[in-house]
Design a protein around this motif. Structure first.
Motif: not given
Length: 702
Positions: A279-283, A572-576
Motif C-alpha cells: 500500500p501507498y504510505w501517505p505519512y 502488518r495485518l493492518y498495514y496490508q
C-alpha cells in the motif's frame, strides 16, 4: 602571571561591547535555528550551459527559499577545477557557480554545494580502473559512461578531500551536501544487485582490520566473517566522515555538513519519495522527521520532498496534493522545508506543484517563529527498525504507526539502535512499543528493563526479541517454540470483554501472515485464545475451528510496569489489509495497560486528519529552551485514496480536548491570529476549530 592576567583583562574591557560579546559567545551555527526552506537544483550536465544565476536567484526569492543546494563536483565538476582526478562538465560555464553563490548571498540565501563521489567518468576509469567497484563475478556498476567507485580506493580516500578542499578555497559556501554516500552493492538507477565490492583496496583494508580474514563475497548474516565485514563498513564510514568533518571545520566552522547519516554531520537529510509498491504510505514525511529528530535530537533534520516519480521518470513530478502533505508534515514534526527537483525552475517539465510550493514556503516564512523550536508532548515511543526501514519489519512498524495516527495518539519514533543512547528519555515514556523489534544490544535490553521497573509499559508484536531468548523470558515470561508459522486460517477469540471493548460484536478475528508459536505459561495472564485452522473448502464443509491451547497475547507485571506480548503480525495485518478489528485489538490493549495514551488528545477529527501537538518556543535569533505554549497542527489527508492523491475534502466542526499543564492566556488560529473560545479545567483545554482546508494550526499560549 597575575600582572599578565590583569593586563589581558584590561585589554578585554577596552574592546567595543560588540567585540566583547563576540569573544565571549561563539557565533551560533546558521543552521541551528532550524528554519530551513531548501530548494535543490539537481542539474543535468547540459543545464549548466543555460542556467542563469539571476533568474535562479529570482525564483528562489519568489518561492521564499532561504537555502539552495546546487551541483559542485564529484561525478563531474560544475566549476573550473584544476584537479586531474575530476572530470569537468563540458557544458560548464567558468563563472556560473561563483556567480550563483555571490548573488544568493546578496539576497541572504545560503548555498550548500552538492558532491557525489559514488561514480567517476569513464575517462577517469580508464586511467584508474583500480579506483572502481568490481563485483564477485568481475562486473562493474556502469551508468552510461559513469563507473561506480570503491570507497577504500584512492579516489574516495584522498581525491574526494582534494575536490572539496578546492571548492571551499574557491567559493564562500555555506554547506556541503554528500549525495549517495556508502558502499556500493547494486546499480541503484537500474535496480540490479551485483554484490560485495571485491576491489583490491577493500580486500587489503578488510584484511588489516580483521587481522587476517578474507573479504566475504556473499551477504550471509550467519557468517561470522560477514558480521565482521559489517563492523568494517561502519568503521571505515565513520573514519571517512570524521576526516571530512575535521577538514571542513578546520577551514570554516560555519560550513554545514549535510548527508543521510548521522555521525560527524550537522544536518541529517532524509527523503520522501514516490512509493514503488502498495500500500501507498501517505505519512512519509511525518515518519522520516519524527524518526530522525527523536533518534538524533542534537541534529537538524531536513526531509526532502523528491519531485520525481522514479529514477526512470525524473521529469514527471508526484501529485501536488502529495507534495502539500509532505511539506506540511515536515513543518508539524519540526523540520524545515526541503524540495529536490531536476534542474532549475525555468522551463521545467512539470510545473503543477509550483503553486503548492509557493504557498507552503510562504506560510513557513510568514510564521517561521512558530516552527522548528519544538519539544514533544508524547508519552508513547514507537521503536523503528531503522532510519530507512524496509521489508517485513517496515510493514509491521508502519501498521502500528498507522493505528496510532488514526487514533490521534501522540507518539515519538526512535530507531532501535539508539535506545541505549536515549536511556533517560526512554524511561520517561508511559508506553514503549516494539513492533517486531530484534537485534537489540545488551545495553538496550537493560534500558527497557529499567524503564519497566520505573513504571513504563511495553507492548511487543510478532517476533520481537525472539533472537534473545533470555530477554524474551525475563521481560515477557515467553519462550519461542516456533518463530515462523503461517497464521492463515487461524482465528483469535476476543475472550475478555473488560479489555476488548471495541470488539463487542465479534467472536472470531481472522489471521494471516506470521503467527509465532510461544510458550506463555509463565506469564501472569493470557488472552486471545487461538483457534485451529479448521476445514477449508466450500460452505457446506467449513468449520471445525477448535481451541489449540495457545494464546496470542500474554501480560506480565515487571517492576512498576506491565509487559505485553502479541506474537503475531498485527501491524502488518493492518498495514496490508486495513481491517479495523486488528487496530481495535491493539488500541484495546493500549488502553488497558496505559489509558493515558488515549486521553492526551481527545477529538472528533476524522481518522484522515493528522493531529500533532508540540510544545513550542518562539524561534528567532535568540531562541532558547523557554516554552511559550502548545501548537496544534492539523494536516488534512482526506484527499488520499489508495494510490491516488486528490485535493482534501474540507472538514467542519472539529472539537479538541488536549492535555495542557498551564492555564492558557489565549487560544488563537495561527493563520489569522483570531481568538478561539476555550475552557480549561482539570489540566485539559477545550476548544473547537470551525473548519479545516488542507492545513491549519492553533496556538495555545501561556
Amino acid at each position: 602571571m597575575k600582572k599578565l592576567a590583569y593586563i589581558l583583562l584590561c585589554l578585554l574591557y577596552c574592546l567595543p561591547l560588540s567585540a566583547q560579546k563576540q569573544a565571549a559567545v561563539p557565533e551560533k551555527p546558521w543552521w541551528k535555528q532550524n528554519n530551513l526552506r531548501v530548494i535543490q537544483t539537481n542539474l543535468p550536465d547540459y543545464e549548466a550551459a543555460t542556467l542563469n544565476p539571476d533568474s535562479l536567484v529570482a525564483d528562489l526569492v519568489h518561492f521564499s527559499a532561504n537555502t539552495l543546494i546546487i551541483n559542485a563536483g564529484g561525478i563531474m565538476a560544475f566549476y573550473p577545477t584544476k584537479l586531474d582526478l575530476q572530470y569537468t562538465n563540458p557544458y560548464m560555464k567558468p563563472n556560473m557557480l561563483g556567480d550563483v553563490v555571490r548573488k544568493c548571498h546578496e539576497k541572504g540565501i545560503k548555498v550548500i554545494v552538492r558532491f557525489d563521489f559514488s561514480r567517476v567518468h569513464e575517462s577517469i576509469f580508464k586511467a584508474h580502473p583500480d579506483w572502481c567497484y568490481i563485483s564477485p563475478k568481475g562486473e562493474r556498476i556502469i551508468n552510461t559512461n559513469m563507473y561506480a567507485v570503491s570507497i577504500n580506493a584512492p579516489y574516495v580516500q584522498q581525491g574526494a578531500f582534494k575536490i572539496m578542499g578546492e571548492v571551499m578555497d574557491l567559493y564562500p559556501i555555506d554547506g556541503i551536501f554528500l549525495n549517495m554516500p556508502g558502499y556500493q552493492v547494486n546499480n541503484a538507477y537500474e535496480g540490479k544487485y551485483l554484490g560485495i565490492d571485491q576491489n583490491e583496496a577493500d580486500k587489503k583494508r578488510f584484511y588489516e582490520y580483521s587481522h587476517g580474514l578474507t573479504l566475504p563475497t556473499e551477504e550471509n548474516p550467519t557468517d561470522p566473517t560477514y558480521i565482521k565485514y559489517l563492523e568494517f563498513k561502519k568503521h571505515t564510514g565513520d573514519d571517512w566522515s570524521k576526516r571530512l568533518y575535521d577538514l571542513v571545520k578546520s577551514k570554516n566552522r560555519q560550513i554545514a555538513i549535510c548527508t543521510y547519516t548521522e555521525k560527524y554531520v550537522d544536518i541529517i537529510r532524509h527523503e520522501s519519495q514516490a512509493n514503488n509498491g502498495v500500500p501507498y504510505w501517505p505519512y512519509t514525511a511525518s515518519d522520516n522527521v519524527n524518526n530522525a529528530s527523536h533518534s538524533f535530537p542534537d541534529h537538524i533534520i531536513s526531509n526532502a520532498s523528491i519531485q520525481q516519480i522514479g529514477f526512470q521518470s525524473r521529469y514527471n513530478a508526484v501529485e501536488p496534493a502529495e507534495v502539500a502533505i509532505r511539506l506540511y508534515e515536515n513543518i508539524t514534526n519540526g523540520s524545515g522545508l526541503d524540495l529536490s527537483l531536476m534542474g532549475d525552475m525555468r522551463g521545467y517539465e512539470d510545473e503543477r506543484n509550483f503553486s503548492v510550493i509557493s504557498k507552503v514556503y510562504a506560510l513557513h516564512k510568514k510564521h517561521e517563529q512558530y516552527f522548528g523550536n519544538y519539544t514533544s508532548t508524547a508519552k508513547v515511543a514507537l521503536i523503528a527498525p531503522g532510519l530507512w526501514p524496509g521489508g517485513l519489519p517496515m510493514q509491521e512498524h508502519r501498521g502500528i504507526q498507522l493505528m496510532l495516527k488514526e487514533a490521534h495518539i501522540p507518539f515519538d519514533i526512535i530507531v532501535s539502535e539508539q535506545i541505549e543512547n536515549q536511556a533517560d528519555k526512554i524511561k520517561e515514556y508511559g508506553l514503549i512499543i516494539l513492533p517486531e523489534t530484534t537485534g537489540l544490544t545488551a545495553a538496550a535490553i537493560q534500558v527497557l528493563k529499567d524503564a519497566l521497573a520505573r513504571g513504563s509499559n511495553i507492548i511487543a508484536t510478532n517476533t520481537a526479541m525472539s533472537d534473545n531468548p533470555q530477554a524474551l523470558l525475563d521481560i515477557f515470561a515467553a519462550k519461542a517454540i516456533a518463530k515462523d508459522y503461517d497464521g492463515s486460517g487461524n482465528y483469535l477469540q476476543p475472550d475478555n470483554a473488560a479489555i476488548f471493548k471495541r470488539l463487542k460484536l465479534q467472536r472470531m478475528i481472522m489471521l494471516k501472515y506470521n503467527l509465532a508459536q510461544y510458550d506463555l505459561a509463565a506469564a501472569d495472564s493470557h488472552y486471545l485464545p487461538i483457534l485451529s485452522k479448521g476445514r477449508p473448502g466450500p460452505p457446506e464443509i467449513i468449520g471445525g475451528h477448535t481451541l489449540t491451547g495457545n494464546y496470542a497475547m500474554a501480560m506480565k507485571k515487571n517492576g512498576k510496569g506491565t509487559a505485553v506480548i502479541l506474537p503475531f503480525n498485527i501491524g502488518r495485518l493492518y498495514y496490508q489489509n486495513g481491517y479495523q478489528e486488528h487496530k481495535n485489538i491493539f488500541l484495546d490493549v493500549m488502553e488497558h495497560v496505559y489509558p493515558q495514551a488515549m486521553q492526551d488528545v481527545i477529538t472528533n477529527a476524522p481518522e484522515k486528519v493528522e493531529v500533532i501537538v508540540q510544545q513550542y518556543g518562539k524561534n528567532n535569533a535568540t531562541a532558547s529552551s523557554k516554552r511559550d505554549g502548545l501548537i496544534l497542527h492539523l494536516v488534512n489527508i482526506t484527499g488520499f485514496s489508495g494510490a491516488s492523491y486528490f485535493e482534501p475534502l474540507p472538514v467542519y466542526g472539529l472539537n479538541f480536548k488536549i492535555r495542557c499543564d498551564f492555564k492558557p492566556k489565549e487560544v488563537v488560529m495561527l493563520a489569522t491570529h483570531q481568538p478561539i473560545k476555550f475552557t480549561w479545567q482539570n489540566g485539559m483545554v477545550n476548544f473547537a476549530v470551525k473548519s479545516l482546508a488542507d492545513y491549519g494550526a492553533v496556538l495555545i499560549n501561556k
